[in-house]
Design a protein around this motif. Structure first.
Motif, mmCIF file in Angstrom:
data_model
loop_
_atom_site.group_PDB
_atom_site.id
_atom_site.type_symbol
_atom_site.label_atom_id
_atom_site.label_comp_id
_atom_site.label_asym_id
_atom_site.label_seq_id
_atom_site.Cartn_x
_atom_site.Cartn_y
_atom_site.Cartn_z
ATOM 1 N N LEU A 75 0.759 -1.095 0.062
ATOM 2 C CA LEU A 75 0.025 -0.068 0.035
ATOM 3 C C LEU A 75 0.862 1.252 -0.196
ATOM 4 N N SER A 93 -0.589 5.023 -0.661
ATOM 5 C CA SER A 93 -0.847 6.054 0.508
ATOM 6 C C SER A 93 0.429 6.989 0.810
ATOM 7 N N SER A 141 -5.515 1.482 2.152
ATOM 8 C CA SER A 141 -4.912 2.910 1.961
ATOM 9 C C SER A 141 -5.709 4.063 2.264
#
Ligand code: ARG
Ligand code: ZN
Length: 473
Positions: free
Chosen positions: A262, A266, A317
């Motif tokens: 992620l 993110s 995320s």
């Protein structure tokens, strides 16, 4: 732990009862001799109607020391939790909340104690008995797979296994899945975690990392949460994590742990944590804790985020708005926690309103425009949305849109009613006055009335106690 005056009062009151018993005893007949303790069982709950088994009476937890090893491959946990508590009455029996795996030993102080389990209640018979004012320890050894807990709204929490570890979150009732305690937001305590996991994985807890040591293919992480924390905000989340450490401009350490899958999605949001904490501090007052950060995990079956203290946790995320929301909870929810779960709008309304303020601050639509939109005041008067009571949504809707959106609308409407010059000092003052404590809706109303010098009875009636779309306030 009941902090500040509240804590002092609880203990003092208990001691006063004991002392006045001592003074009046000589004129009373047997059976009890002068000054002798009067033992009874601590209450099995604090009596919160949303979760009637939560919390316990007769003592006040000061500290949890939670030590465990966990193997994601077998989902096996081997744990020892030691609770340090202060007795607020003479006790021949007390309860803890626990839903975790099989207990192999339990002792109070150095003495093994009898215990039995009944649902979430762990009923302990300490021998010797515990006297009021005594600080005592309870050590519980247990092993097995901690259960996943299902909430009234159907969501899951507690110890939730993931493909690389476990996602650990406890609002409103998941903490007893993995440690015994007094599981109600009114009994805050400090925490130390010692988490041992296979080498290569990271265990991320609340507070500050004290040490990380590897031996024989296993790594032990020691985390120390030095400010009082409600049990529902505790986490030790385990997985493959990319860790990054930085500081806010005020020098607050920022620890972020992101699932490698992620990271790219993110990164932009995670990078803004220092800026968000700085901005929120300018509106809400000094950040309450010794560190901040975030845990971005992959737990698709969870589907929500939680404001775990010092490091909010995300099950995917996070959007920027969700990051702002969970960081705002550090002030409202974590530092200032609800007295009863029906007060949940004080958590969610503030966290949602902080998103409106952030959007305006960063050049988006104004808070007034968000108030007006179709998720908020723009909803038709006939919408079912207006039929849930904000200050008492019930356990099924406590994380539904009403405590969030109508809660935030209430704060924005209050701002309009009292004016910016009163509103912003009011919300800052509230965070300062109730820091590390608990507060109810009634406490908030009283504080708002005192700060504004206005009678806000009708205002709060139409916004949080009554059904229906408010029209005048
Ligand atoms: N307080 C969390 C958030 O807004 C939501 C937790 C939801 N928990 C649950 N069991 N449904 O930010
Ligand atoms: Zn929230």
């Amino acid at each position: 732990m009941r902090f500040r005056s509240i804590r002092g009062t609880a203990v003092t009151a208990a001691l006063c009862v004991a002392m006045s018993a001592q003074l009046t005893q000589p004129v009373l007949a047997a059976p009890e001799k002068s000054g002798e303790p009067r033992y009874s069982a601590g209450s099995a709950s604090v009596g919160d109607p949303y979760f009637p088994n939560q919390g316990n009476g007769g003592f006040d937890v000061q500290h949890y020391d939670i030590a465990f090893s966990y193997d994601p491959a077998t989902k096996h946990m081997d744990a020892t939790t030691t609770i340090t508590a202060l007795a607020t009455q003479d006790m021949d029996q007390f309860n803890l909340d626990f839903q975790g795996p099989e207990i192999s030993a339990l002792s109070v102080g150095k003495h093994p104690a009898d215990f039995r389990r009944d649902g979430q209640e762990l009923i302990v018979t300490p021998r010797p008995k515990v006297k009021v004012g005594e600080t005592f320890t309870v050590t519980v050894k247990y092993a097995g797979t901690p259960p996943v807990i299902t909430d009234p709204d159907g969501s899951i929490e507690g110890w939730v296994p993931t493909d690389d570890g476990a996602f650990v979150a406890g609002e409103p009732q998941g903490a007893p899945s993995w440690f015994p305690g007094s599981d109600h937001p009114t009994d805050k305590a400090t925490f130390t975690f010692h988490a041992t996991v296979p080498e290569g994985l990271t265990a991320v807890g609340n507070g500050q990392l004290l040490s990380k040591t590897t031996k024989d293919g296993r790594t032990t992480f020691v985390w120390d949460s030095t400010e009082p924390m409600a049990t529902y905000l505790a986490t030790v989340t385990i997985g493959n994590f990319q860790v990054n450490e930085t500081k806010t401009s005020a020098g607050i350490p920022v620890y972020t742990a992101v699932d490698p899958r992620l990271v790219s999605q993110s990164a932009a949001t995670v990078a803004r944590i220092p800026e968000i904490v700085d901005y929120l501090s300018s509106v809400f007052g000094p950040y309450p804790f010794a560190s901040t950060g975030a845990i971005v995990d992959r737990a698709p079956n969870v589907g929500y985020a939680l404001e775990t203290q010092t490091k909010p946790i995300f099950s995917s995320s996070p959007s920027l708005g969700t990051m702002v929301h969970e960081l705002a909870h550090q002030w409202y929810g974590d530092s200032v926690s609800p007295t009863r779960w029906s007060d949940i709008w004080l958590n969610e309304g503030f966290a949602t309103y902080s998103q409106w303020l952030w959007t305006e601050h960063t050049g988006g639509i104004t808070a007034q425009q968000t108030f007006n939109n179709s998720s908020n005041y723009g909803r038709a008067a006939t919408s079912a949305f207006w039929q849930t009571i904000t200050a008492d949504p019930g356990p099924v809707d406590m994380f539904g849109s009403v405590p969030y959106n109508r809660g935030a609308m209430t704060l924005h409407a209050l701002r309009g009613k009292v004016g910016d010059a009163v509103f912003f000092p009011l919300i800052k003052g509230w965070a300062a006055e109730r820091k590390f404590g608990n507060a109810s809706t009634r406490d908030f109303i009283a504080y708002a009335e005192k700060t504004s010098g206005m009678d806000l009875t009708n205002f709060f009636d139409v916004w949080i106690f009554q059904k229906g779309k408010p029209t005048t306030w």
